[in-house]
Design a protein around this motif. Structure first.
Motif: not given
Length: 499
Positions: A361, A363, A367, A485-486, A488-490, A492-494
């Motif tokens: 993953s 993410a 992390s 948290a924000v 990690v998400r960014l 992982a996705t951007r």
């Protein structure tokens, strides 16, 4: 020989791109880049200092000029180092395309130095013109005419630009050799040496003092911000001339000593880098930590961390532990925490190559990378606290500042990671420098710290009163969780948008 003439020994002689065309290309490239944010950030810093000035006394032109001291001594050189690092990072990312053109290294250095000087001039002018507008609106005719104030503002910007010519060249070369980390380390060295030697009898031998000797008489302060009160700092004209002449000489020496590159020849070092980049990634049974180590390796982060601790130890030789702790809290901690994600996220693409060979993953990998940054922050804070304890800091004070520094440092690291992922490295660095400036202005002044310390997150490391800590410490923890948290998400996705 031109490019269309017959070949010699079966190979064409590369035609080096002239300086004019390189400058034209740079203007077209950077005029559409986030580099344009730099003058606006400088203007925002000027607005902040103007607000603080108006809240503390009469709006005289002398006080407006004196409030430029922070920009002249620390913030302006810091902004220029940030811009140089951003340019170096972007050029390194685009290096494969640039390397297909035979641009002489000397030409590249001159063009890059001119670019830095132009951006620096725009930042200095934005800073001084906002200051002038503040005086025109709130203190017009208070002690000098508007015409004289405008001339003074332009003179300060011009002296800063010309006096910092050599610094711009040195930052450019540092960026070519060591990227973002090299620019920021060089900028920090220039700031500290300029501050320490600006009024030393041998100031003329320290190039980082030249812009200070040119500008301090114009704003009427010493390097530490204390008013000159009739004292003189001679050598302003000589400092400007020396800076310009030295900048030209350094560029000339680089042009003479550097080898003209062959077309499409990137050299053994670049070839080795390309080979490593295309080599299949190998992951251990624990891919998260493996990717974190891969991203941090040879990033310069460890060297920066060791340098921060060494700098604190050096300052302890000359200042009281409480003063050094304030410098660490308001300067080193926020700058370092803002810098870490800029360096690491810029290497995130290399780390994400591992995703292609294992079903892991993104993410989870993100992390682990952020956890590694937090570990670095905690380690540096513990080491700095140990140095301060060894220099005589009271154990009770150390126990008070330790959790605050760790919590605020982690929060600022997550904030920088979010900014890098959403707006890019330059925007994050400009926010870091501007925020650090606000923290210095508010946290470094006890009345301001008591009144406004809770409102400025970059001043929280110095807001150690019980009433303030009851707000800042829980807020730092909550913001760390949310921003982490924000981030990690960014991350992982951007990933594809980062560089």
């Amino acid at each position: 020989m031109t490019a269309v003439e017959p070949l010699r020994h079966g190979r064409p002689r590369p035609a080096s791109v002239p300086l004019r065309r390189v400058l034209y290309s740079d203007v077209r490239v950077w005029a559409r880049s986030p580099l344009l944010l730099a003058p606006f950030a400088a203007g925002a810093v000027a607005v902040l200092t103007t607000v603080l000035l108006l809240s503390t006394g009469a709006p005289t032109w002398g006080r407006f000029l004196a409030h430029l001291n922070m920009w002249v001594v620390v913030v302006g050189p810091g902004f220029l180092a940030v811009v140089a690092g951003q340019v170096a990072t972007r050029e390194a990312a685009d290096g494969r395309a640039v390397a297909t053109r035979a641009i002489h290294p000397g030409t590249r250095t001159v063009a890059g130095s001119v670019l830095l000087l132009a951006v620096g001039a725009a930042m200095h002018l934005a800073q001084t013109l906002v200051t002038f507008v503040g005086y025109a609106v709130f203190g017009a005719g208070h002690d000098v005419s508007l015409g004289r104030a405008l001339v003074d503002a332009v003179a300060v910007a011009a002296a800063l630009t010309a006096g910092g010519a050599l610094s711009a060249v040195l930052l450019r070369i540092a960026g070519e050799k060591a990227g973002m980390a090299g620019c920021l380390v060089t900028g920090l060295v220039l700031v500290l040496t300029g501050l320490l030697w600006a009024e030393h009898p041998s100031w003329w031998a320290v190039p980082s003092t030249w812009h200070l000797r040119a500008v301090l008489p114009l704003i009427g302060t010493r390097a530490n911000g204390v008013a000159l009160e009739g004292a003189t700092l001679p050598g302003a004209t000589g400092a400007v001339v020396a800076s310009v002449v030295a900048a030209v000489l350094v560029c000339t020496v680089r042009a003479v000593l550097a080898r003209t590159p062959r077309r499409a020849d990137r050299g053994p070092r670049a070839a080795a880098v390309t080979e490593r980049a295309h080599r299949p990634a190998t992951l251990s049974a624990r891919p998260g930590p493996t990717v974190a180590v891969a991203v941090l390796r040879r990033s310069g982060v460890v060297s920066l961390a060791v340098g921060a601790v060494a700098l604190v130890a050096f300052l302890c030789r000359y200042r009281e532990p409480g003063e050094v702790a304030l410098v660490a809290a308001l300067l080193l901690l926020p700058l370092g925490c803002g810098l870490l994600p800029v360096v690491v996220v810029g290497r995130w693409r290399s780390g994400m190559r591992a995703v292609a060979v294992r079903a892991v993953s993104p993410a989870v990998l993100a992390s682990h990378v952020l956890a590694a940054l937090v570990a670095i922050v905690v380690t540096v804070v513990l080491a700095v606290t140990a140095v301060l304890l060894g220099d005589g800091l009271a154990p009770a004070d150390a126990l008070t500042l330790l959790p605050v520094w760790i919590a605020v440092g982690t929060m600022l690291t997550m904030l920088s990671a979010v900014l890098v992922a959403t707006s890019g490295a330059l925007a994050s660095l400009l926010v870091t420098v501007a925020g650090t400036t606000a923290g210095l202005l508010v946290g470094g002044n006890e009345p301001f710290r008591d009144a406004f310390g809770v409102l400025v997150p970059w001043a929280w490391p110095a807001a150690l009163a019980d009433a303030q800590m009851r707000v800042t410490l829980p807020a730092s923890v909550v913001l760390t969780v949310i921003l982490g948290a924000v981030a990690v998400r960014l991350l992982a996705t951007r990933t594809s948008r980062m560089g």
